[in-house]
Write a protein that holds these residues in place. Structure first.
Motif, mmCIF file in Angstrom:
data_model
loop_
_atom_site.group_PDB
_atom_site.id
_atom_site.type_symbol
_atom_site.label_atom_id
_atom_site.label_comp_id
_atom_site.label_asym_id
_atom_site.label_seq_id
_atom_site.Cartn_x
_atom_site.Cartn_y
_atom_site.Cartn_z
ATOM 1 N N CYS A 2 -7.362 22.744 3.673
ATOM 2 C CA CYS A 2 -8.265 21.592 3.569
ATOM 3 C C CYS A 2 -8.589 21.268 2.112
ATOM 4 C CB CYS A 2 -9.545 21.859 4.353
ATOM 5 S SG CYS A 2 -9.331 21.891 6.142
ATOM 6 N N CYS A 3 -8.751 22.291 1.280
ATOM 7 C CA CYS A 3 -9.022 22.040 -0.139
ATOM 8 C C CYS A 3 -7.825 21.365 -0.811
ATOM 9 C CB CYS A 3 -9.366 23.348 -0.851
ATOM 10 S SG CYS A 3 -10.959 24.056 -0.367
ATOM 11 N N TRP A 4 -6.607 21.826 -0.484
ATOM 12 C CA TRP A 4 -5.412 21.164 -0.996
ATOM 13 C C TRP A 4 -5.356 19.726 -0.496
ATOM 14 C CZ3 TRP A 4 -2.332 21.716 -4.840
ATOM 15 C CH2 TRP A 4 -2.066 22.973 -5.376
ATOM 16 N N GLY A 5 -5.704 19.512 0.767
ATOM 17 C CA GLY A 5 -5.704 18.165 1.319
ATOM 18 C C GLY A 5 -6.670 17.239 0.595
ATOM 19 N N THR A 6 -7.819 17.773 0.187
ATOM 20 C CA THR A 6 -8.782 16.972 -0.579
ATOM 21 C C THR A 6 -8.179 16.506 -1.894
ATOM 22 O OG1 THR A 6 -10.597 18.257 0.389
ATOM 23 C CG2 THR A 6 -11.091 16.971 -1.576
ATOM 24 N N LEU A 7 -7.482 17.417 -2.594
ATOM 25 C CA LEU A 7 -6.861 17.064 -3.875
ATOM 26 C C LEU A 7 -5.728 16.054 -3.692
ATOM 27 C CD1 LEU A 7 -6.360 17.415 -6.890
ATOM 28 C CD2 LEU A 7 -5.034 19.479 -6.376
ATOM 29 N N ILE A 8 -4.833 16.318 -2.729
ATOM 30 C CA ILE A 8 -3.678 15.434 -2.539
ATOM 31 C C ILE A 8 -4.122 14.037 -2.116
ATOM 32 C CG2 ILE A 8 -1.580 15.087 -1.168
ATOM 33 C CD1 ILE A 8 -1.367 18.151 -1.015
ATOM 34 N N THR A 9 -5.124 13.969 -1.230
ATOM 35 C CA THR A 9 -5.605 12.666 -0.784
ATOM 36 C C THR A 9 -6.243 11.888 -1.924
ATOM 37 O OG1 THR A 9 -6.066 13.700 1.356
ATOM 38 C CG2 THR A 9 -6.951 11.514 0.991
ATOM 39 N N SER A 10 -6.935 12.582 -2.821
ATOM 40 C CA SER A 10 -7.529 11.903 -3.979
ATOM 41 C C SER A 10 -6.449 11.298 -4.873
ATOM 42 C CB SER A 10 -8.383 12.891 -4.784
ATOM 43 O OG SER A 10 -9.426 13.416 -3.997
ATOM 44 N N ILE A 11 -5.330 12.007 -5.009
ATOM 45 C CA ILE A 11 -4.225 11.471 -5.808
ATOM 46 C C ILE A 11 -3.596 10.269 -5.108
ATOM 47 C CG2 ILE A 11 -1.965 12.025 -6.785
ATOM 48 C CD1 ILE A 11 -2.921 14.928 -7.038
ATOM 49 N N ILE A 12 -3.456 10.348 -3.771
ATOM 50 C CA ILE A 12 -2.889 9.222 -3.007
ATOM 51 C C ILE A 12 -3.752 7.980 -3.169
ATOM 52 C CG2 ILE A 12 -2.400 8.397 -0.669
ATOM 53 C CD1 ILE A 12 -1.572 11.226 0.063
ATOM 54 N N CYS A 13 -5.073 8.162 -3.231
ATOM 55 C CA CYS A 13 -5.979 7.008 -3.345
ATOM 56 C C CYS A 13 -5.719 6.207 -4.615
ATOM 57 C CB CYS A 13 -7.437 7.485 -3.331
ATOM 58 S SG CYS A 13 -8.038 7.993 -1.713
ATOM 59 N N ILE A 14 -5.313 6.884 -5.685
ATOM 60 C CA ILE A 14 -5.162 6.195 -6.970
ATOM 61 C C ILE A 14 -4.040 5.175 -6.923
ATOM 62 C CG2 ILE A 14 -4.617 6.580 -9.417
ATOM 63 C CD1 ILE A 14 -6.023 9.233 -9.208
ATOM 64 N N ARG A 15 -3.022 5.403 -6.112
ATOM 65 C CA ARG A 15 -1.858 4.510 -6.095
ATOM 66 C C ARG A 15 -1.917 3.474 -4.977
ATOM 67 N NH1 ARG A 15 1.948 6.100 -2.378
ATOM 68 N NH2 ARG A 15 3.580 5.031 -3.541
ATOM 69 N N GLN A 16 -3.052 3.353 -4.291
ATOM 70 C CA GLN A 16 -3.169 2.375 -3.212
ATOM 71 C C GLN A 16 -3.416 0.981 -3.773
ATOM 72 O OE1 GLN A 16 -2.701 2.920 0.148
ATOM 73 N NE2 GLN A 16 -2.049 4.934 -0.557
ATOM 74 N N THR A 17 -2.810 -0.010 -3.146
ATOM 75 C CA THR A 17 -3.052 -1.401 -3.519
ATOM 76 C C THR A 17 -3.873 -2.138 -2.459
ATOM 77 O OG1 THR A 17 -0.951 -2.067 -2.516
ATOM 78 C CG2 THR A 17 -0.929 -1.533 -4.863
ATOM 79 N N ASP A 18 -3.920 -1.606 -1.240
ATOM 80 C CA ASP A 18 -4.714 -2.197 -0.161
ATOM 81 C C ASP A 18 -6.123 -1.617 -0.219
ATOM 82 O OD1 ASP A 18 -5.935 -2.588 2.474
ATOM 83 O OD2 ASP A 18 -3.976 -3.369 3.050
ATOM 84 N N LEU A 19 -7.128 -2.485 -0.305
ATOM 85 C CA LEU A 19 -8.503 -2.023 -0.496
ATOM 86 C C LEU A 19 -8.992 -1.201 0.692
ATOM 87 C CD1 LEU A 19 -11.014 -2.047 -2.259
ATOM 88 C CD2 LEU A 19 -11.651 -4.250 -1.268
ATOM 89 N N LYS A 20 -8.731 -1.673 1.928
ATOM 90 C CA LYS A 20 -9.187 -0.931 3.107
ATOM 91 C C LYS A 20 -8.436 0.393 3.249
ATOM 92 C CE LYS A 20 -10.470 -2.839 6.941
ATOM 93 N NZ LYS A 20 -10.498 -3.609 8.211
ATOM 94 N N ALA A 21 -7.137 0.413 2.898
ATOM 95 C CA ALA A 21 -6.377 1.663 2.958
ATOM 96 C C ALA A 21 -6.911 2.668 1.946
ATOM 97 C CB ALA A 21 -4.895 1.394 2.710
ATOM 98 N N LEU A 22 -7.322 2.193 0.785
ATOM 99 C CA LEU A 22 -7.888 3.089 -0.235
ATOM 100 C C LEU A 22 -9.176 3.728 0.277
ATOM 101 C CD1 LEU A 22 -8.126 2.164 -4.018
ATOM 102 C CD2 LEU A 22 -9.801 3.624 -2.924
#
Length: 451
Positions: A260-280
């Motif tokens: 879960c801690c790894w998932g928190t980090l990876i998801t935070s990185i994924i958020c940075i590259r989102q272009t859709d506001l609701k997906a972010l």
């Protein structure tokens, strides 16, 4: 508790009054909200407001109040559906009323089997809300993702509950019957994993999350608010409750904490590259719920209290973020962050609501998000100091994407200044204020959100 339930059930009948159904439902759910707040005054260290099958305690009471608080806000946010035909309006009002009623039943159930039935009863109305009232053609695919991911964990959970009942002849939360310690440790660990799959999907943690961004993007604003604010909390509530039936699961919980801690980090990185506001915003919910799950799996009083605090605060803040994103979508008709920007030069109050929501999402003092995250992180670091780089980077990336939301939507130059945007009306300002108002009371008195 019975008064609250009877009132919520009777409200469903108001859907059949075609002329006054919006007004009557809004004021009725507002009245139920004030009734539910009274539950906070009766909290003790044990169960209270107990009937034969219903009751509340320090864990379920804040979640019941949150469910009741968000229901009238859903009616306020989805005001655009009033332009649809009467059939679509009645469907929307009935679905929101139905979901809220079964959420109250889920959080107040004393029996595990009734909890499971009410837990699953929210599936069908949410599916209809996504597929029937969604905006785009891809809503059908989002509905299928939501349905099959949720059903994937439901059957193992039901089988596990039946086995527990067969062994103990008791499925009551208030009696807390643990599983026989003579069962081999490996069997208990496998049993625990099978039991919690449904809750991991419902939260969802990273790895079980693929249905959530699609569901959020395609759902109407009321569906996104209910998903983010309440339905995701069913998973955390189920994890805390069903842990009472299992002992000696520390080994498998250690693996889940790290995951879960790894998932928190990876998801935070994924958020940075989102272009859709609701997906972010949806991916940020996955990151917060992964951190919440890691605190729950630690199963100390300190970490579980922090998880409950973060669930309540995240429910209000993420719902506010989706409401703000919908305000922009109704004016620009796009969710692309590179296009929905520059509103600082168009409106005055809207950037203020955005900055409050974004700093609450990243967790700045004295907001409750910070309280919950600090309690969980301090518990995790007390468990293992090797989590410092993972949680530290996750916090940094969380601050980056939260501030980028504000910067991209407000501070840059608007590409379409020639367009005439509608002004923000008082209903939308009131909607955002009612999201932030409970945060002030939690800051002043956070004790109701602690177990």
């Amino acid at each position: 508790m019975l008064t609250l339930l009877i009132a919520s059930l009777s409200i469903i009948c108001l859907n059949f009054i075609p002329r006054w159904n919006w007004i009557s439902l809004f004021y009725s759910f507002s009245m139920i909200t004030f009734l539910s707040i009274n539950l906070l005054n009766n909290q003790t260290q044990t169960w209270n407001n107990v009937s034969i099958n219903l009751g509340s305690d320090n864990l379920s009471t804040p979640l019941i109040v949150l469910s009741c608080w968000l229901a009238p806000l859903c009616f306020m946010s989805n005001n655009i559906i009033k332009n649809e035909n009467q059939n679509a309006q009645n469907t929307f009002l009935f679905l929101i009323s139905f979901i809220t009623t079964f959420l109250i039943l889920t959080f107040s159930s004393l029996n595990v089997l009734s909890f499971f039935i009410c837990f699953e009863a929210t599936l069908i109305p949410t599916l209809i809300l996504i597929t029937r009232l969604g905006a785009n053609v891809e809503r059908l695919q989002a509905g299928l993702y939501f349905l099959f991911y949720t059903l994937f964990g439901s059957l193992p959970l039901l089988v596990s509950l039946l086995i527990i009942n067969n062994n103990h002849l008791n499925l009551n939360f208030s009696l807390n019957p643990p599983i026989n310690e003579q069962i081999p440790l490996n069997i208990i660990n496998i049993w625990w994993i099978i039991t919690i799959i449904a809750f991991l999907v419902k939260m969802p943690i990273y790895g079980f999350h693929l249905w959530l961004p699609k569901a959020h993007v395609e759902a109407p604003i009321a569906g996104s608010m209910i998903l983010a604010a309440i339905l995701l909390k069913l998973g955390g509530y189920g994890l805390i409750r069903l842990n009472l039936f299992f002992l000696n699961t520390n080994n498998i919980n250690s693996i889940l904490i790290i995951f879960c801690c790894w998932g928190t980090l990876i998801t935070s990185i994924i958020c940075i590259r989102q272009t859709d506001l609701k997906a972010l915003i949806a991916y940020s919910s996955v990151g917060h719920m992964s951190l919440t799950a890691s605190g729950i799996f630690l199963f100390s009083n300190w970490s579980v209290s922090g998880a409950l605090m973060l669930m309540i605060a995240h429910g209000l803040v993420s719902s506010a973020l989706f409401a703000l994103a919908n305000i922009l979508y109704e004016r620009t008709h796009t969710r692309n962050i590179s296009i929905t920007r520059g509103f600082k030069t168009i409106t005055v109050l809207l950037p203020i609501w955005w900055i409050i929501a974004c700093v609450a999402n990243l967790g700045l003092p004295p907001l409750p998000n910070l309280i919950g995250e600090i309690i969980i992180i301090s518990g995790l670091l007390g468990w293992n100091l090797w989590l410092i780089p993972i949680l530290g980077l996750a916090t940094v990336f969380g601050a980056i994407y939260s501030l980028s939301i504000f910067q991209n939507t407000n501070t840059q130059k608007n590409l379409n200044l020639s367009n005439k945007y509608q002004t923000i009306n008082p209903r939308e300002h009131l909607l955002i204020i009612l999201h932030f108002a409970p945060l002030i009371f939690i800051i002043l008195n956070p004790s109701p959100c602690f177990i």
